[in-house]
Design a protein around this motif. Structure first.
Motif, PDB file in Angstrom:
ATOM      1  N   ASN A  97       0.841  -1.210  -0.028  1.00 20.05           N
ATOM      2  CA  ASN A  97       0.113  -0.394   0.525  1.00 20.05           C
ATOM      3  C   ASN A  97       1.073   1.081  -0.107  1.00 20.05           C
ATOM      4  N   SER A  98       0.404   2.292  -0.627  1.00 18.91           N
ATOM      5  CA  SER A  98       1.125   3.164  -0.834  1.00 18.91           C
ATOM      6  C   SER A  98       2.585   3.616  -1.822  1.00 18.91           C
ATOM      7  N   LEU A  99       2.755   2.239  -1.803  1.00 13.63           N
ATOM      8  CA  LEU A  99       4.168   2.051  -2.879  1.00 13.63           C
ATOM      9  C   LEU A  99       3.979   2.476  -3.712  1.00 13.63           C
ATOM     10  N   ASP A 100       5.078   3.386  -4.489  1.00 13.00           N
ATOM     11  CA  ASP A 100       5.133   3.860  -5.847  1.00 13.00           C
ATOM     12  C   ASP A 100       5.526   2.502  -6.469  1.00 13.00           C
ATOM     13  N   PRO A 101       5.346   2.520  -8.092  1.00  9.68           N
ATOM     14  CA  PRO A 101       5.514   0.948  -8.568  1.00  9.68           C
ATOM     15  C   PRO A 101       6.939   0.213  -8.369  1.00  9.68           C
ATOM     16  N   ARG A 102       7.875   1.187  -8.430  1.00  5.97           N
ATOM     17  CA  ARG A 102       9.438   0.650  -8.567  1.00  5.97           C
ATOM     18  C   ARG A 102       9.934   0.300  -7.181  1.00  5.97           C
ATOM     19  N   SER A 103       9.059   1.139  -6.131  1.00  2.00           N
ATOM     20  CA  SER A 103       9.197   0.440  -4.507  1.00  2.00           C
ATOM     21  C   SER A 103       8.430  -1.186  -4.331  1.00  2.00           C
ATOM     22  N   VAL A 104       7.543  -1.127  -5.401  1.00  2.00           N
ATOM     23  CA  VAL A 104       6.240  -1.865  -4.844  1.00  2.00           C
ATOM     24  C   VAL A 104       6.970  -3.048  -5.991  1.00  2.00           C
ATOM     25  N   ARG A 105       7.667  -3.314  -7.389  1.00  2.00           N
ATOM     26  CA  ARG A 105       8.464  -4.278  -7.131  1.00  2.00           C
ATOM     27  C   ARG A 105       9.995  -4.447  -6.593  1.00  2.00           C
ATOM     28  N   ILE A 106      10.754  -4.266  -6.445  1.00  2.00           N
ATOM     29  CA  ILE A 106      11.421  -4.003  -5.438  1.00  2.00           C
ATOM     30  C   ILE A 106      11.072  -5.039  -3.616  1.00  2.00           C
ATOM     31  N   MET A 107      10.028  -4.444  -4.155  1.00  2.00           N
ATOM     32  CA  MET A 107       9.138  -5.360  -2.245  1.00  2.00           C
ATOM     33  C   MET A 107       9.109  -6.926  -2.700  1.00  2.00           C
ATOM     34  N   LYS A 108       8.996  -6.961  -3.661  1.00  2.00           N
ATOM     35  CA  LYS A 108       8.149  -8.202  -4.508  1.00  2.00           C
ATOM     36  C   LYS A 108       9.465  -9.295  -5.208  1.00  2.00           C
ATOM     37  N   ASP A 109      10.209  -8.622  -5.423  1.00  2.00           N
ATOM     38  CA  ASP A 109      11.281  -9.312  -5.634  1.00  2.00           C
ATOM     39  C   ASP A 109      11.879  -9.800  -4.303  1.00  2.00           C
TER      40      ASP A 109
END
Length: 174
Positions: free
Chosen positions: A78-90
């Motif tokens: 929640n509230s993360l930008d797309p770049r940070s979402v991808r980093i978090m998933k990885d």
């Protein structure tokens, strides 16, 4: 919980001390995560002044900092930008793949759960309606290639209600 009077650096150093982390390890991890999530000058700003996305990044780093055997996360994207979402998933995938660690997280975003989770538990009003691998859940609802969203709706008996709600909007459309 974030202490808004602290800066992210102060807060994360506090978390490291509570977890009795070695100072060098804590500093190395804090810097690595901060760089990955692009927390530059924000590290020195009071938490009270930060955006929701930046606050979420600080909370994520706090959870990861001491590398617990089980990460428990509530809506971590929640509230993360797309770049940070991808980093978090990885990061989550690598965290589990490194062995001896697991991740338990809640999300309302079925696509994320479908993409990341080896096992899924479907909760509806506090009751566990289904649990298992995506393949096992598909078999349970007799839905060969259904998405997790469709499985959720079927197991919680909301699929018919969703169709009825959408159909009722036909009269409202222009």
């Amino acid at each position: 919980m974030l202490y808004e009077a602290l800066t992210p650096r102060e807060f994360l150093e506090f978390v490291a001390s509570v977890r009795r982390m070695d100072a060098a390890t804590a500093t190395r991890r804090l810097e690595s995560y901060s760089e990955a999530f692009r927390l530059g000058p924000e590290l020195e700003e009071p938490i009270a002044t930060l955006s929701n996305g930046t606050r979420q990044k600080v909370l994520i780093i706090a959870a990861l900092l001491h590398a617990p055997p089980l990460l428990v996360l509530d809506e971590p994207l929640n509230s993360l930008d797309p770049r940070s979402v991808r980093i978090m998933k990885d990061v989550l995938q690598r965290y589990v793949a490194s062995g001896g660690r697991g991740v338990l997280f809640s999300t309302h975003t079925m696509e994320v759960a479908e993409q990341l989770c080896h096992r899924v538990g479907i909760l509806d009003r506090g009751a566990l309606r289904g649990e298992g691998t995506l393949a096992a859940l598909r078999a349970r609802v007799e839905a060969g290639d259904a998405s997790l969203e469709e499985i959720f709706l079927r197991l919680t008996e909301q699929d018919v209600g969703v169709r009825a709600a959408v159909d009722s909007l036909d009269d409202a459309s222009v």
